[in-house]
Design a protein around this motif. Structure first.
Motif, PDB file in Angstrom:
ATOM      1  N   ASN A  58       9.980  -0.957  83.018  1.00 22.30           N
ATOM      2  CA  ASN A  58       9.093  -0.717  81.669  1.00 22.30           C
ATOM      3  C   ASN A  58       7.535  -0.431  82.231  1.00 22.30           C
ATOM      4  N   LEU A  59       7.187   0.907  82.042  1.00 22.52           N
ATOM      5  CA  LEU A  59       5.723   0.953  82.151  1.00 22.52           C
ATOM      6  C   LEU A  59       4.847   0.558  81.087  1.00 22.52           C
ATOM      7  N   ILE A  60       3.826  -0.237  81.289  1.00 18.65           N
ATOM      8  CA  ILE A  60       2.986  -0.896  80.248  1.00 18.65           C
ATOM      9  C   ILE A  60       2.133  -0.050  79.712  1.00 18.65           C
ATOM     10  N   THR A  61       2.107   0.848  78.606  1.00 17.28           N
ATOM     11  CA  THR A  61       0.920   1.706  78.147  1.00 17.28           C
ATOM     12  C   THR A  61       0.537   1.124  76.823  1.00 17.28           C
ATOM     13  N   THR A  62       1.221   0.142  76.329  1.00 15.08           N
ATOM     14  CA  THR A  62       0.842  -0.611  75.090  1.00 15.08           C
ATOM     15  C   THR A  62      -0.570  -1.567  74.951  1.00 15.08           C
ATOM     16  N   SER A  63      -0.754  -1.946  73.924  1.00 14.22           N
ATOM     17  CA  SER A  63      -1.502  -3.179  73.648  1.00 14.22           C
ATOM     18  C   SER A  63      -1.003  -4.441  74.233  1.00 14.22           C
ATOM     19  N   LEU A  79      11.591  -5.352  84.845  1.00 18.63           N
ATOM     20  CA  LEU A  79      10.701  -5.182  86.113  1.00 18.63           C
ATOM     21  C   LEU A  79       9.406  -4.468  84.981  1.00 18.63           C
ATOM     22  N   TYR A  80       8.296  -5.085  84.749  1.00 16.38           N
ATOM     23  CA  TYR A  80       7.173  -4.382  84.053  1.00 16.38           C
ATOM     24  C   TYR A  80       6.323  -3.839  85.120  1.00 16.38           C
ATOM     25  N   ILE A  81       5.534  -2.834  84.651  1.00 14.63           N
ATOM     26  CA  ILE A  81       4.696  -2.225  85.643  1.00 14.63           C
ATOM     27  C   ILE A  81       3.455  -1.639  84.713  1.00 14.63           C
ATOM     28  N   CYS A  82       2.420  -2.221  85.741  1.00 18.03           N
ATOM     29  CA  CYS A  82       0.874  -1.732  85.033  1.00 18.03           C
ATOM     30  C   CYS A  82      -0.258  -1.572  85.961  1.00 18.03           C
ATOM     31  N   HIS A  83      -1.240  -1.020  85.397  1.00 18.68           N
ATOM     32  CA  HIS A  83      -2.192  -0.549  86.135  1.00 18.68           C
ATOM     33  C   HIS A  83      -3.060  -1.806  86.501  1.00 18.68           C
ATOM     34  N   VAL A  84      -3.468  -1.682  87.482  1.00 18.26           N
ATOM     35  CA  VAL A  84      -4.438  -2.857  88.262  1.00 18.26           C
ATOM     36  C   VAL A  84      -5.596  -3.013  87.218  1.00 18.26           C
ATOM     37  N   THR A  85      -5.955  -2.046  86.604  1.00 21.01           N
ATOM     38  CA  THR A  85      -7.223  -2.461  85.342  1.00 21.01           C
ATOM     39  C   THR A  85      -6.951  -3.059  84.236  1.00 21.01           C
ATOM     40  N   ARG A  86      -5.512  -3.258  84.038  1.00 23.83           N
ATOM     41  CA  ARG A  86      -5.136  -3.736  82.915  1.00 23.83           C
ATOM     42  C   ARG A  86      -5.081  -5.486  82.855  1.00 23.83           C
ATOM     43  N   ASP A  87      -6.254  -5.978  83.164  1.00 24.71           N
ATOM     44  CA  ASP A  87      -6.430  -7.493  83.129  1.00 24.71           C
ATOM     45  C   ASP A  87      -5.679  -7.968  81.996  1.00 24.71           C
ATOM     46  N   ASP A  88      -5.811  -7.599  80.830  1.00 22.34           N
ATOM     47  CA  ASP A  88      -5.131  -8.197  79.671  1.00 22.34           C
ATOM     48  C   ASP A  88      -3.814  -8.335  79.706  1.00 22.34           C
ATOM     49  N   GLY A 119      -8.412   1.957  97.797  1.00 23.33           N
ATOM     50  CA  GLY A 119      -9.745   2.453  97.705  1.00 23.33           C
ATOM     51  C   GLY A 119     -10.086   3.096  96.461  1.00 23.33           C
ATOM     52  N   LYS A 120      -9.452   3.056  95.330  1.00 24.92           N
ATOM     53  CA  LYS A 120     -10.011   3.657  94.113  1.00 24.92           C
ATOM     54  C   LYS A 120     -10.140   2.446  93.083  1.00 24.92           C
ATOM     55  N   TYR A 121      -9.014   1.837  92.960  1.00 26.43           N
ATOM     56  CA  TYR A 121      -8.821   0.625  92.103  1.00 26.43           C
ATOM     57  C   TYR A 121      -8.280  -0.687  92.808  1.00 26.43           C
ATOM     58  N   GLN A 122      -8.908  -1.846  92.338  1.00 23.91           N
ATOM     59  CA  GLN A 122      -8.419  -3.118  92.811  1.00 23.91           C
ATOM     60  C   GLN A 122      -8.586  -4.020  91.729  1.00 23.91           C
ATOM     61  N   ALA A 124      -9.553  -7.302  89.840  1.00 22.65           N
ATOM     62  CA  ALA A 124     -10.740  -8.055  89.395  1.00 22.65           C
ATOM     63  C   ALA A 124     -10.723  -9.526  90.304  1.00 22.65           C
ATOM     64  N   GLU A 125     -11.883  -9.798  90.953  1.00 21.96           N
ATOM     65  CA  GLU A 125     -11.600 -11.135  91.617  1.00 21.96           C
ATOM     66  C   GLU A 125     -11.377 -12.188  90.876  1.00 21.96           C
ATOM     67  N   GLU A 126     -11.854 -12.116  89.569  1.00 27.17           N
ATOM     68  CA  GLU A 126     -11.645 -13.352  88.789  1.00 27.17           C
ATOM     69  C   GLU A 126     -10.172 -13.415  88.273  1.00 27.17           C
ATOM     70  N   VAL A 127      -9.502 -12.382  88.459  1.00 25.31           N
ATOM     71  CA  VAL A 127      -7.941 -12.406  87.993  1.00 25.31           C
ATOM     72  C   VAL A 127      -7.289 -12.762  89.634  1.00 25.31           C
ATOM     73  N   LYS A 128      -7.815 -12.486  90.494  1.00 25.90           N
ATOM     74  CA  LYS A 128      -7.233 -12.660  91.828  1.00 25.90           C
ATOM     75  C   LYS A 128      -7.202 -14.189  91.937  1.00 25.90           C
ATOM     76  N   ASP A 129      -8.396 -14.788  91.442  1.00 27.49           N
ATOM     77  CA  ASP A 129      -8.506 -16.258  91.521  1.00 27.49           C
ATOM     78  C   ASP A 129      -7.570 -17.125  90.869  1.00 27.49           C
ATOM     79  N   MET A 130      -7.013 -16.514  89.892  1.00 25.28           N
ATOM     80  CA  MET A 130      -6.029 -17.188  89.041  1.00 25.28           C
ATOM     81  C   MET A 130      -4.909 -17.264  89.548  1.00 25.28           C
ATOM     82  N   PHE A 131      -4.545 -16.542  90.768  1.00 18.84           N
ATOM     83  CA  PHE A 131      -3.161 -16.582  91.305  1.00 18.84           C
ATOM     84  C   PHE A 131      -3.150 -17.559  91.992  1.00 18.84           C
TER      85      PHE A 131
END
Length: 190
Positions: A58-63, A79-88, A119-122, A124-131
């Motif tokens: 399921n590609l997540i494109t919603t709120s 299996l949910y799939i989202c873009h790395v910029t979707r911190d929410d 090289g284009k998207y990564q 956020a360090e703040e989100v990485k820290d939560m893992f």
């Protein structure tokens, strides 16, 4: 009977078995996805051999609100799939796992594949820290676009992996009744 006769008459080849399809054996485990994407789970390591049906991707494109509604009502092993910029979504997924554990509703079997081109998207360090030190829901971060990742998963054929004891057991249980092992052993020892 007819297939065995046709093979024998036409080509002189014995039929040692005819095995019907078992869809589970074609469902990739998270360990398969780690190999496919040359990446490792950032958390949820205990679920490495959990299998996911490609039809339940399921590609997540919603709120975030709609995503949380979906994760609570859809097939639990999605299996949910989202873009790395979707911190929410990433944080919502982690929070929903924690909420589900606290409430003990139903087993939480979902996994999250986080995608972003190298090289284009990564993340956020703040989100990485939560893992860090988080033991819970499986999350895999890959350096592909969501489209590329979904296509790779769709085209992927999982291989039998000796460490995936569940798949090995299911394969043996499935294939054994359909193969004439006596004939196979007789022919290979000649």
């Amino acid at each position: 009977h007819y297939m065995a006769k046709a093979l024998s008459d036409q080509w002189g080849v014995p039929l040692l078995g005819c095995v019907p399809d078992r869809p589970f054996l074609g469902c990739p485990a998270l360990a398969d996805l780690e190999r496919l994407f040359k990446s490792e789970l950032v958390c949820g390591f205990d679920h490495r051999y959990r299998h996911y049906n490609v039809k339940d991707m399921n590609l997540i494109t919603t709120s975030l609100t709609r995503f949380l509604e979906n994760i609570r009502t859809k097939h639990p092993r999605t299996l949910y799939i989202c873009h790395v910029t979707r911190d929410d979504i990433i944080l919502g997924f982690m929070a929903e796992y924690q909420r589900n554990r606290r409430e003990e509703e139903r087993p939480f079997e979902a996994a999250l594949l986080v995608c972003g081109r190298k090289g284009k998207y990564q993340m956020a360090e703040e989100v990485k820290d939560m893992f860090e030190g988080l033991d819970g829901a499986p999350v895999l971060v890959v350096e592909y676009s969501t489209h590329e990742a979904m296509k790779l998963i769709h085209d992927y054929t999982p291989k039998l992996n000796i460490d995936d004891k569940n798949r090995v057991r299911k394969a043996v249980e499935h294939y054994e009744p359909y193969i004439d092992f006596e004939e196979l052993l007789r022919r290979t020892s000649e």
